[in-house]
Design a protein around this motif. Structure first.
Motif, PDB file in Angstrom:
ATOM      1  N   PRO A 234      52.077  57.619  20.878  1.00 24.42           N
ATOM      2  CA  PRO A 234      53.235  57.526  21.767  1.00 24.42           C
ATOM      3  C   PRO A 234      52.920  56.750  23.039  1.00 24.42           C
ATOM      4  O   PRO A 234      51.786  56.738  23.522  1.00 24.42           O
TER       5      PRO A 234
ATOM      6  N   MET B 245      63.745  60.039  20.454  1.00 27.72           N
ATOM      7  CA  MET B 245      62.699  61.030  20.268  1.00 27.72           C
ATOM      8  C   MET B 245      62.777  61.698  18.902  1.00 27.72           C
ATOM      9  O   MET B 245      61.820  62.344  18.467  1.00 27.72           O
TER      10      MET B 245
ATOM     11  N   ALA C 184      59.951  59.182  15.026  1.00 22.84           N
ATOM     12  CA  ALA C 184      58.595  58.964  15.540  1.00 22.84           C
ATOM     13  C   ALA C 184      58.255  57.489  15.651  1.00 22.84           C
ATOM     14  O   ALA C 184      57.562  57.075  16.574  1.00 22.84           O
TER      15      ALA C 184
END
Length: 337
Positions: A82, A295, A298
């Motif tokens: 992320p 969100m 992924a």
């Protein structure tokens, strides 16, 4: 900072040094006629020659041992990590340097960022100011190649310091063989520490494929199918809402043929769109899914897929009949028309 010493690969030859006192005693008596200073000079020269010969036989080596340490930080900048955790890696490196670096011993650090390839963000230095607040190297983030990053780290290590690699990654490599390269580095005396990046489980939506016939007649209706897969987070059955966009391309022409709001549940879901094209050409269909909540997905990089088809012109039939029985198949000809 450095320790100096001598080492011998064949120390047994050092026993020959016991000959020096004997040679000194014999020479002291035989060179009595040279005078005091000349005799001492000759004896010292002989002892030095013997000493050098013995050291050569014992394979003497001069060693300079450094207490300094060079640490190369390998930072995974691929999309499987992320964005917030990729940004936090720089702060981790800065804190690690402040905590562990010993300026008195000449410790240095370097930073390499990697995706499909590896780039040196900071070469081996000892100044904190060399570390930027963000990654400035341009990488292909859709792949993770640990092996190339380790190879680049081995290439920039200085020769006069201990070597250590700190690997910050989620471990999801899809190019190269990082394990084999790590073993090679370890065999060469490089210590490797791994700082794992722990990922929270998240749902993953992907456009698996676009299914259309490879060849279609002009004006012939056909169905285009878009297969979307949703790998839900364990324990979460909430579907992912978003927008499905289908674009048709032919040469320089591009048009949106479908744009609809969809809700993708767990598993695979097929969306069918009817098509009919009257202009013969090669056509490319591209389908893209955009989640309303980023969100909930992924990785957005696998949310599109494409396929192509060839629209052929209308078919022609060559009909040959017997001139002596002309008109015998007129009914068939009319039906073909």
């Amino acid at each position: 900072m450095f320790e100096h010493s001598l080492a011998f690969d064949r120390p047994a030859y050092l026993l020959l040094l016991l000959l020096i006192p004997a040679l000194w005693w014999l020479g002291y008596r035989s060179l009595a006629g040279l005078g005091r200073w000349r005799r001492w000079f000759a004896l010292t020269l002989r002892a030095l020659v013997v000493l050098l010969i013995v050291f050569a036989l014992a394979d003497v080596q001069y060693q300079r041992r450094s207490e300094g340490l060079t640490v190369v930080y390998l930072l995974d900048q691929s999309l499987s990590v992320p964005a917030d955790q990729r940004d936090a890696m720089i702060e981790y490196v800065r804190n690690s340097i402040k905590q562990h670096r010993n300026d008195a011993k000449g410790d240095r650090f370097a930073v390499i960022v990697f995706g499909r390839d590896a780039e040196v963000e900071v070469p081996p230095v000892s100044a904190d100011e060399a570390l930027h607040g963000q990654v400035e190297s341009l990488l292909d983030p859709e792949y993770t190649d640990l092996a190339t990053a380790i190879q680049r780290a081995k290439a920039i290590f200085p020769y006069d310091a201990a070597k250590r690699i700190v690997l910050v990654t989620d471990g999801n490599q899809n190019v190269g063989n990082g394990y084999r390269e790590a073993r090679t580095a370890a065999d060469a005396g490089v210590s490797i520490d791994v700082v794992p990046v722990f990922l929270e489980p998240r749902g993953e939506v992907a456009v698996e494929k676009v299914d259309i016939p490879a060849g279609v007649r002009r004006g012939q209706p056909f169905d285009m199918r878009v297969v979307v897969r949703n790998d839900m987070k364990p324990g979460d059955d909430t579907p992912v809402d978003g927008r499905l966009l289908v674009i048709r391309k032919a040469g320089d022409r591009e048009e949106i043929i479908a744009e609809q709001d969809v809700s993708v549940g767990g598993g695979k879901q097929v969306f069918t769109i009817e098509q009919q094209i009257d202009q013969p050409a090669f056509y490319t269909y591209e389908a893209k899914f955009v989640a309303d909540d980023p969100m909930a997905d992924a990785m957005a990089q696998n949310n599109n897929a494409s396929a192509f088809t060839h629209i052929r012109g209308k078919g022609q039939v060559l009909f040959i009949e017997n001139v002596e029985k002309k008109g015998e198949f007129d009914h068939l000809v009319e039906r073909l028309r």
